[in-house]
Every structure is written in C-alpha cells, then in structure tokens.
Design an enzyme around this catalytic site. Structure first.
Site, mmCIF file in Angstrom:
data_model
loop_
_atom_site.group_PDB
_atom_site.id
_atom_site.type_symbol
_atom_site.label_atom_id
_atom_site.label_comp_id
_atom_site.label_asym_id
_atom_site.label_seq_id
_atom_site.Cartn_x
_atom_site.Cartn_y
_atom_site.Cartn_z
ATOM 1 N N ASN A 141 0.834 -1.208 0.000
ATOM 2 C CA ASN A 141 0.000 0.000 0.000
ATOM 3 C C ASN A 141 0.869 1.259 0.000
ATOM 4 O O ASN A 141 1.953 1.291 0.579
ATOM 5 C CB ASN A 141 -1.009 0.009 1.162
ATOM 6 N N GLU B 297 0.216 5.231 0.690
ATOM 7 C CA GLU B 297 -0.765 6.220 1.157
ATOM 8 C C GLU B 297 -0.433 7.606 0.620
ATOM 9 O O GLU B 297 0.608 7.828 -0.001
ATOM 10 C CB GLU B 297 -0.822 6.194 2.690
ATOM 11 N N CYS C 190 -4.070 0.655 -2.512
ATOM 12 C CA CYS C 190 -4.000 -0.555 -1.692
ATOM 13 C C CYS C 190 -2.928 -1.510 -2.243
ATOM 14 O O CYS C 190 -2.552 -1.440 -3.414
ATOM 15 C CB CYS C 190 -5.339 -1.281 -1.697
ATOM 16 N N GLU D 78 -3.162 -4.680 -2.971
ATOM 17 C CA GLU D 78 -3.638 -5.545 -4.061
ATOM 18 C C GLU D 78 -3.647 -4.768 -5.379
ATOM 19 O O GLU D 78 -3.303 -5.317 -6.438
ATOM 20 C CB GLU D 78 -5.055 -6.044 -3.761
ATOM 21 N N CYS E 260 -10.367 -5.086 0.456
ATOM 22 C CA CYS E 260 -11.511 -4.164 0.445
ATOM 23 C C CYS E 260 -12.330 -4.369 -0.836
ATOM 24 O O CYS E 260 -11.910 -5.055 -1.766
ATOM 25 C CB CYS E 260 -11.037 -2.717 0.572
ATOM 26 N N CYS F 295 -10.590 -3.471 -4.063
ATOM 27 C CA CYS F 295 -9.540 -4.441 -4.418
ATOM 28 C C CYS F 295 -10.144 -5.724 -4.969
ATOM 29 O O CYS F 295 -9.557 -6.359 -5.848
ATOM 30 C CB CYS F 295 -8.658 -4.736 -3.211
HETATM 31 N N1 THU Z 1 -5.397 -1.429 2.468
HETATM 32 C C1 THU Z 1 -4.860 -2.284 1.548
HETATM 33 O O1 THU Z 1 -3.688 -2.178 1.190
HETATM 34 N N2 THU Z 1 -5.659 -3.240 1.028
HETATM 35 C C2 THU Z 1 -6.983 -3.415 1.334
HETATM 36 O O2 THU Z 1 -7.648 -4.250 0.729
HETATM 37 C C3 THU Z 1 -7.584 -2.630 2.400
HETATM 38 C C4 THU Z 1 -6.770 -1.517 2.942
HETATM 39 C C5 THU Z 1 -4.562 -0.332 3.015
HETATM 40 C C6 THU Z 1 -4.993 1.033 2.567
HETATM 41 C C7 THU Z 1 -4.470 1.901 3.688
HETATM 42 O O3 THU Z 1 -3.140 2.288 3.397
HETATM 43 C C8 THU Z 1 -4.464 0.999 4.900
HETATM 44 O O4 THU Z 1 -4.632 -0.328 4.420
HETATM 45 C C9 THU Z 1 -5.584 1.286 5.895
HETATM 46 O O5 THU Z 1 -6.817 1.308 5.279
#
Ligand code: THU
Length: 145
Positions: free
Chosen positions: A53, A55, A64, A66, A99, A102
């Site tokens: 991920n 940000e 994310c 994925e 999520c 994703c």
């Molecule tokens: N995140 C992912 O990398 N994948 C997901 O499927 C859900 C959330 C990350 C995004 C963010 O940087 C952190 O998790 C908190 O939401």
C-alpha cells in the site's frame, strides 16, 4: 492452513507467497494508518508479482497493496496476464480482508476459481475463491450502448 491445504496451489507455493507478501509489506508507505499491507500474486504462467500500500496526504488517493500488485503485474507482464492466486499479509498482526475496490480490481484478471488468501479476524489464514469474495462483480456490457 498450510497443514490442511485443500487449494489448487501447493503448501510450498502458499508459504512462498506468504513470505513475499510479508516482505513487500515492509516497503509499504503508510505514515497515516501505520497499517502495512503486502500482496503477492501467483500468475497463471508461474510468475509472482508483489505490491504494497502507498498512502497519500490526500487520504483518498491511497493505493492498496492488491491494486499496486495488479498494476505492477500488468506493467511487468502485459495485459493478458491471469491471476491464479493472491495472498495478502500485513505487519500489524491484524485481519486484512481485501476491500471492495480491491476485490473488483483482482476480479478483472481472475477467474471464478482464483484463490484469495488473507489473514482473518481470528488470526488464521482464510482462503476464498474470487467468486465467493465478489459474487456479483461489475462487468461492462456495451452491447446495447
Ligand atoms: N489497504 C490495503 O492495502 N488493502 C486493502 O484491501 C484494504 C486496505 C490499506 C490502505 C491503507 O493504506 C491501509 O490499508 C488502511 O486502510
């Protein structure tokens, strides 16, 4: 899970994917949530591609793990790639189901039987098929447009 692996991939492959997902999670850029996620994709041709991920100060621009793995896979292997299995890990000892966004992103390059592994609420590794994770995925039908 690895001791009672009923999936299409071997326990050895699964362990390798988990290790790669954890390793790439260490590269996550997560200064806001501190939730470090990694994803390792096993492609149908045997290649493995990872992503973490990333940000952003403008929170909604976050990518994310994925999604970054899929983007890397397309960049490296081209648009015809297909995903056989995806493994998600985090370094926070927390559950991390993919999520909704994703799931749709993985779906684009998956079949109904593509296997998705992720750490569940109880700490175990859960395996679900793509179809079970996203049974009513969006499909673009432009036939009548
Ligand atoms: N995140 C992912 O990398 N994948 C997901 O499927 C859900 C959330 C990350 C995004 C963010 O940087 C952190 O998790 C908190 O939401």
């Amino acid at each position: 899970m690895s001791q009672n692996n009923t999936s299409g991939i071997s326990s050895k492959q699964l362990e390798a994917l988990q290790q790669k997902a954890r390793a790439v999670a260490a590269n996550a850029y997560a200064p806001y949530s501190h939730f470090r996620v990694g994803s390792a994709l096993l492609l149908e041709d045997g290649n493995i591609v990872t992503g973490c991920n990333v940000e952003n100060a403008s929170y909604r621009l976050t990518t994310c793990a994925e999604q970054s793995a899929i983007a890397a896979a397309v960049a490296l292997h081209g648009p015809a790639l297909r995903v056989r299995a995806a493994v998600i890990a985090n370094l926070n000892n927390a559950s991390s189901q993919p999520c909704g966004a994703c799931r749709q992103t993985l779906h684009e390059f998956s079949s109904a039987t593509t296997e998705i592994f992720f750490p569940a609420q109880d700490g175990s590794l859960t395996r679900m098929t793509m179809h079970d994770l996203l049974p009513a995925a969006f499909r673009l039908n432009t036939d009548n447009a």
